[in-house]
Design a protein around this motif. Structure first.
Motif, short mmCIF file in Angstrom:
data_model
loop_
_atom_site.label_atom_id
_atom_site.label_comp_id
_atom_site.label_asym_id
_atom_site.label_seq_id
_atom_site.Cartn_x
_atom_site.Cartn_y
_atom_site.Cartn_z
N MET A 1 54.88 21.56 52.41
CA MET A 1 53.52 20.85 52.69
C MET A 1 54.40 19.74 51.35
SD MET A 1 52.59 20.23 55.06
CE MET A 1 53.58 20.83 56.45
N THR A 2 55.00 20.47 50.18
CA THR A 2 55.22 20.53 48.96
C THR A 2 56.37 19.22 48.92
OG1 THR A 2 56.27 21.73 48.07
CG2 THR A 2 54.14 21.93 47.64
N MET A 3 57.30 19.53 49.60
CA MET A 3 58.73 19.32 50.12
C MET A 3 58.37 17.75 50.26
SD MET A 3 62.11 20.47 51.28
CE MET A 3 61.84 22.56 50.65
N MET A 4 57.86 17.49 51.13
CA MET A 4 57.79 16.77 52.37
C MET A 4 57.59 14.90 51.40
SD MET A 4 55.45 15.89 55.64
CE MET A 4 54.33 15.29 54.92
N PRO A 5 56.20 15.34 51.18
CA PRO A 5 55.98 14.31 49.99
C PRO A 5 57.73 13.21 49.10
CG PRO A 5 54.15 15.49 50.45
CD PRO A 5 55.32 15.98 50.42
N GLU A 6 57.79 14.33 48.61
CA GLU A 6 58.44 14.08 47.70
C GLU A 6 59.89 13.57 48.09
OE1 GLU A 6 59.73 16.34 45.20
OE2 GLU A 6 58.10 16.80 43.96
N SER A 7 60.66 14.39 49.26
CA SER A 7 61.72 13.76 49.97
C SER A 7 62.05 12.16 50.62
CB SER A 7 61.62 14.56 51.14
OG SER A 7 62.50 15.81 51.32
N LEU A 8 60.85 12.39 51.00
CA LEU A 8 60.13 10.49 51.87
C LEU A 8 60.28 10.00 50.54
CD1 LEU A 8 57.40 11.35 54.11
CD2 LEU A 8 59.63 10.33 54.80
N SER A 9 59.62 9.85 49.19
CA SER A 9 60.00 9.27 48.15
C SER A 9 60.75 8.70 47.71
CB SER A 9 58.53 9.16 47.30
OG SER A 9 57.17 10.16 48.20
N PHE A 10 62.17 10.07 47.44
CA PHE A 10 63.54 9.99 46.99
C PHE A 10 64.25 8.80 47.72
CE2 PHE A 10 61.63 13.28 44.33
CZ PHE A 10 62.32 13.24 42.96
N ALA A 11 63.99 9.62 49.09
CA ALA A 11 64.63 8.39 50.44
C ALA A 11 64.35 7.14 50.18
CB ALA A 11 64.48 8.90 51.49
N ILE A 12 62.77 6.73 49.74
CA ILE A 12 62.72 5.21 49.96
C ILE A 12 63.73 4.20 48.25
CG2 ILE A 12 60.82 4.10 49.82
CD1 ILE A 12 59.06 5.42 52.19
N LEU A 13 62.77 5.59 47.82
CA LEU A 13 63.39 5.01 46.18
C LEU A 13 64.60 4.85 46.25
CD1 LEU A 13 63.18 5.00 43.02
CD2 LEU A 13 63.80 7.95 42.55
N ALA A 14 65.74 5.97 47.39
CA ALA A 14 67.17 5.49 47.08
C ALA A 14 67.20 4.04 47.75
CB ALA A 14 67.88 6.30 47.10
N GLY A 15 66.69 3.82 48.74
CA GLY A 15 66.06 3.24 49.85
C GLY A 15 67.19 2.95 51.12
N PHE A 16 67.30 4.58 51.63
CA PHE A 16 67.65 4.89 52.45
C PHE A 16 66.68 5.10 53.50
CE2 PHE A 16 69.47 8.59 49.22
CZ PHE A 16 70.98 7.60 49.81
N PRO A 17 66.81 5.05 54.08
CA PRO A 17 65.61 4.78 55.69
C PRO A 17 64.90 6.67 55.13
CG PRO A 17 67.85 4.67 57.21
CD PRO A 17 68.09 5.46 55.74
N PRO A 18 63.57 6.82 55.41
CA PRO A 18 62.54 7.86 55.26
C PRO A 18 63.32 8.75 56.11
CG PRO A 18 61.37 6.16 55.63
CD PRO A 18 62.49 5.20 56.68
N LEU A 19 63.74 8.92 57.35
CA LEU A 19 63.89 10.07 58.12
C LEU A 19 65.41 11.19 57.38
CD1 LEU A 19 63.70 9.67 61.76
CD2 LEU A 19 62.34 11.27 60.46
#
Length: 513
Positions: free
Chosen positions: A28-46
């Protein structure tokens, strides 16, 4: 015993309740960060969630120690932002896979110790620059596109976005003061999500950024030319990503060692990280490394075995498979607030407190790395320049340390006792110590407290010997260590010096027997 067999070792006491609950909390703590960092870098969220699943599972089973949690970490992802913008996501996947190969090589040849060559000022600059980059990237969410042009939000949309971000930040900041039983970032996202849905607030969501279609990580060979030009593009990013990942990983591993009073295997961790990153490169993941925050959450929940990491990664996989429609509706304001708090937590605030106690050259290095990171968004270049500047500063400082004590014995022989290393940086100062014209016919240079470090030092001795020979005088070298004598022996074709043989003795790098 092999790491994956430790799960079934009956002699190992595992508290299954703690392991399962810790794994769920970590997910639960990892999921928000992983989503946010992916969007930050311009990657697809998944891509972020796939990285969290793959990194977490592989390193939990095969990693250097139990209790260590890996995922799609911001430190490694931000390295790839410039590559993503310039060449696209397939080059990112290729760089991630290459970084994995580098990490495996480091582990196989037990080269993890060379990660220490990244100086602390460079790490301070890297981390602080990373924090600023993460924070500045969140400002993008306060913009919108009008008639093909990006403009700042105004009026109600701006107030709604700012209010939801402020609510997220307040929850993440205040909740740990009330209870630490639940992850504050997860609670913040859930509360903001509920507020948006309950009040029917119109605001930007994850779906506005990218479509999220759940499924098992697909096999994907990066669509890049397999040639030297591609290698030239991805290698710098892969090298820095591998170095950053290993640095974060080994620091985290040492931290877990201290907390649990046990010892992990750093080389095994390098190989596990590399294997996970290679899989990331071929299964649509953005790569990653051990994550300090999630590891501390895991340990504080009572986890001490590998099971918690496996539970966390499998939980994330289930969320990917069945939770994609929910992820698409998450408000971007919530993820923006979480990332702002990540940026605040990433920044090394202690660097401000110790800046007046650090050498000026270290302050310069740290600021330079941070500025390059912020302005160019190129962490690879920033770290490389930081290491080069630090190396040059070290060489300059070491060059100033060479000195000589001079005296003439009863037999009329002049002695020069050299202190400090003789290398390319100290050659000029070394040559200035000698007065060939006024010295007696026999001169001895004593290297008891010095050593010849490189070819420049050998060439300096060669030229000094020639100067004394032309003056009709004899020069002896004394107390050369074994490695220095080997250097001179290997260079025998280009240098002719008279070495006084000494009794064998051990040098500093030899193991004590």
């Amino acid at each position: 015993m092999k790491p994956y067999l430790q799960l079934f070792d009956l002699s190992q006491k595992i508290n299954y309740k703690n392991e399962i609950l810790a794994g769920l909390t970590v997910a639960m703590t990892m999921m928000p960060e992983s989503l946010s960092f992916a969007i930050l870098a311009g990657f697809p969220p998944l891509v972020g969630l796939y990285a969290a699943f793959i990194m977490g599972l592989i390193t939990a089973i095969f990693g250097g120690r139990p209790g260590l949690i890996s995922g799609g970490a911001g430190a490694t992802v931000v390295v790839l932002i410039a590559l993503m913008k310039s060449n696209g996501i397939d080059y990112v996947f290729a760089a991630v896979a290459l970084a994995g190969v580098i990490q495996i090589i480091v582990g196989l040849f037990k080269l993890g110790k060379f990660i220490r060559l990244v100086p602390q000022p460079v790490m301070y600059g890297f981390v602080n620059g990373l924090a600023v980059v993460i924070f500045m990237a969140q400002l993008q969410q306060f913009k919108t596109v009008v008639n093909g042009h990006e403009v700042w939000l105004t009026g109600a949309p701006l107030f709604i976005m700012a209010g939801l971000v402020a609510l997220t930040i307040a929850i993440v900041f205040l909740l740990p003061r009330i209870t630490k039983a639940v992850p504050p970032s997860l609670v913040a996202i859930m509360v903001v999500f509920a507020v948006v849905l309950g009040l029917g607030i119109h605001t930007k969501t994850v779906k506005d950024i990218a479509e999220v279609s759940g499924g098992f990580p697909p096999f994907h060979i990066p669509a890049v030319p397999f040639n030297l030009d591609t290698l030239k593009i991805i290698f710098p990013y892969a090298l820095i990503m591998a170095g950053v990942g290993l640095t974060e990983g080994l620091l985290t591993l040492n931290l877990v060692d201290e907390i649990t009073a046990t010892r992990g295997n750093s080389n095994r961790e390098c190989i596990a990280q590399g294997s996970a990153n290679i899989l990331n490169g071929f299964f649509f993941g953005m790569g990653g490394c051990p994550m300090i925050a999630q590891t501390l959450v895991n340990l504080s929940a009572g986890a001490r075995a590998r099971l918690s990491g496996i539970i966390a990664s499998l939980t994330i996989l289930l969320i990917i498979l069945f939770g994609a429609p929910v992820i698409e509706r998450l408000p971007m304001a919530a993820l923006t607030g979480v990332m702002i708090m990540v940026a605040i937590g990433t920044f090394e605030w202690i660097s401000f407190r110790i800046i007046n106690k650090m050498p000026k050259q270290d302050v310069f290095v740290g600021i330079t790395v941070a500025l390059i990171t912020i302005w160019l968004h190129n962490l690879a270049l920033a770290v490389l320049i930081g290491v080069i500047i630090s190396a040059l500063v070290f060489a300059w400082e070491s060059a100033k340390r060479i000195r000589a004590r001079k005296y003439t014995d009863a037999g009329g022989v002049k002695h020069y006792e050299i202190y400090g290393p003789l290398f390319f940086g100290s050659v000029t100062a070394f040559n200035e110590k000698f007065d060939v014209m006024t010295d007696p016919n026999e001169v001895v240079i004593d290297f008891r407290d010095s050593r010849i470090a490189d070819m420049s030092g050998i060439e300096a001795l060669n030229k000094l010997t020639e100067r004394y020979r032309k003056a009709g005088k004899k020069l002896h070298l004394k107390h050369l260590s074994a490695d220095c004598r080997l250097l001179l022996k290997n260079a025998a074709d280009i240098i002719d010096v008279n070495v006084i043989e000494d009794p064998a003795y051990s040098i500093a790098t030899d193991k004590v027997k």
